[in-house]
Design a protein around this motif. Structure first.
Motif, PDB file in Angstrom:
ATOM      1  N   THR A  16       0.824  -1.204   0.000  1.00  0.00           N
ATOM      2  CA  THR A  16       0.000   0.000   0.000  1.00  0.00           C
ATOM      3  C   THR A  16       0.859   1.255   0.000  1.00  0.00           C
ATOM      4  OG1 THR A  16      -1.723  -1.179   1.206  1.00  0.00           O
ATOM      5  CG2 THR A  16      -1.836   1.229   1.218  1.00  0.00           C
ATOM      6  N   LEU A  17       1.878   1.287   0.862  1.00  0.00           N
ATOM      7  CA  LEU A  17       2.765   2.450   0.899  1.00  0.00           C
ATOM      8  C   LEU A  17       3.545   2.593  -0.402  1.00  0.00           C
ATOM      9  CD1 LEU A  17       4.074   2.307   4.572  1.00  0.00           C
ATOM     10  CD2 LEU A  17       2.342   3.822   3.606  1.00  0.00           C
ATOM     11  N   GLY A  18       3.918   1.486  -0.995  1.00  0.00           N
ATOM     12  CA  GLY A  18       4.617   1.530  -2.274  1.00  0.00           C
ATOM     13  C   GLY A  18       3.747   2.096  -3.383  1.00  0.00           C
ATOM     14  N   LEU A  19       2.477   1.709  -3.414  1.00  0.00           N
ATOM     15  CA  LEU A  19       1.572   2.244  -4.421  1.00  0.00           C
ATOM     16  C   LEU A  19       1.323   3.741  -4.227  1.00  0.00           C
ATOM     17  CD1 LEU A  19      -1.046  -0.629  -4.759  1.00  0.00           C
ATOM     18  CD2 LEU A  19       0.670   0.084  -6.425  1.00  0.00           C
ATOM     19  N   ILE A  20       1.231   4.167  -2.980  1.00  0.00           N
ATOM     20  CA  ILE A  20       1.066   5.600  -2.703  1.00  0.00           C
ATOM     21  C   ILE A  20       2.309   6.356  -3.155  1.00  0.00           C
ATOM     22  CG2 ILE A  20       0.886   7.323  -0.857  1.00  0.00           C
ATOM     23  CD1 ILE A  20      -0.934   5.319   0.614  1.00  0.00           C
ATOM     24  N   GLY A  21       3.486   5.829  -2.863  1.00  0.00           N
ATOM     25  CA  GLY A  21       4.735   6.462  -3.300  1.00  0.00           C
ATOM     26  C   GLY A  21       4.848   6.512  -4.812  1.00  0.00           C
ATOM     27  N   LEU A  22       4.469   5.430  -5.485  1.00  0.00           N
ATOM     28  CA  LEU A  22       4.498   5.398  -6.939  1.00  0.00           C
ATOM     29  C   LEU A  22       3.542   6.438  -7.527  1.00  0.00           C
ATOM     30  CD1 LEU A  22       5.550   3.951  -9.499  1.00  0.00           C
ATOM     31  CD2 LEU A  22       3.563   2.453  -9.301  1.00  0.00           C
ATOM     32  N   GLY A  23       2.383   6.573  -6.933  1.00  0.00           N
ATOM     33  CA  GLY A  23       1.437   7.594  -7.388  1.00  0.00           C
ATOM     34  C   GLY A  23       1.995   9.000  -7.213  1.00  0.00           C
ATOM     35  N   ALA A  24       2.691   9.247  -6.097  1.00  0.00           N
ATOM     36  CA  ALA A  24       3.290  10.562  -5.869  1.00  0.00           C
ATOM     37  C   ALA A  24       4.386  10.852  -6.887  1.00  0.00           C
ATOM     38  CB  ALA A  24       3.835  10.645  -4.447  1.00  0.00           C
ATOM     39  N   VAL A  25       5.203   9.850  -7.185  1.00  0.00           N
ATOM     40  CA  VAL A  25       6.271  10.037  -8.172  1.00  0.00           C
ATOM     41  C   VAL A  25       5.681  10.297  -9.555  1.00  0.00           C
ATOM     42  CG1 VAL A  25       8.125   8.828  -9.389  1.00  0.00           C
ATOM     43  CG2 VAL A  25       8.005   8.739  -6.910  1.00  0.00           C
ATOM     44  N   MET A  26       4.651   9.561  -9.929  1.00  0.00           N
ATOM     45  CA  MET A  26       4.027   9.759 -11.236  1.00  0.00           C
ATOM     46  C   MET A  26       3.363  11.134 -11.332  1.00  0.00           C
ATOM     47  SD  MET A  26       4.806   7.081 -12.847  1.00  0.00           S
ATOM     48  CE  MET A  26       3.754   6.923 -14.250  1.00  0.00           C
ATOM     49  N   LEU A  27       2.734  11.583 -10.252  1.00  0.00           N
ATOM     50  CA  LEU A  27       2.108  12.903 -10.261  1.00  0.00           C
ATOM     51  C   LEU A  27       3.161  13.992 -10.394  1.00  0.00           C
ATOM     52  CD1 LEU A  27      -0.531  14.452 -10.045  1.00  0.00           C
ATOM     53  CD2 LEU A  27      -0.219  14.503  -7.590  1.00  0.00           C
TER      54      LEU A  27
END
Length: 94
Positions: A16-27
């Protein structure tokens, strides 16, 4: 709580934390207007803010262009303090 359940909870949290981090990087990479670039181009807009100058914490000057006509507005305290000062295009310094 047994060890496999604890391990599964830790992996679920990490995922879950990895997906949130990936979303932040993509944004950050594609910017907040990434969806606007995917949308169809809109028709030519008639109204645009050309320039904005903050005078103090309560007042600002805004140069607005509407149908090729530029107007200078003094905004402050939640209302328009001075309006309708028409200005022409900038003159060449040469």
């Amino acid at each position: 709580m047994d060890f496999p359940a604890l391990l599964r909870a830790v992996f679920a949290l990490a995922l879950t934390l990895g997906l949130i981090g990936l979303g932040a990087v993509m944004l950050r990479r594609f910017g907040p207007d990434a969806l606007a670039r995917l949308a169809k181009p809109k028709a030519e807009r008639r109204l645009a803010i050309v320039e904005n100058l903050v005078l103090d914490p309560t007042r600002r000057l805004v140069l607005v262009s509407c149908d090729g006509q530029e107007m200078l507005l003094l905004l402050g305290e939640g209302r328009v303090l001075a309006e309708g000062v028409a200005v022409g295009p900038p003159k060449d310094a040469a």
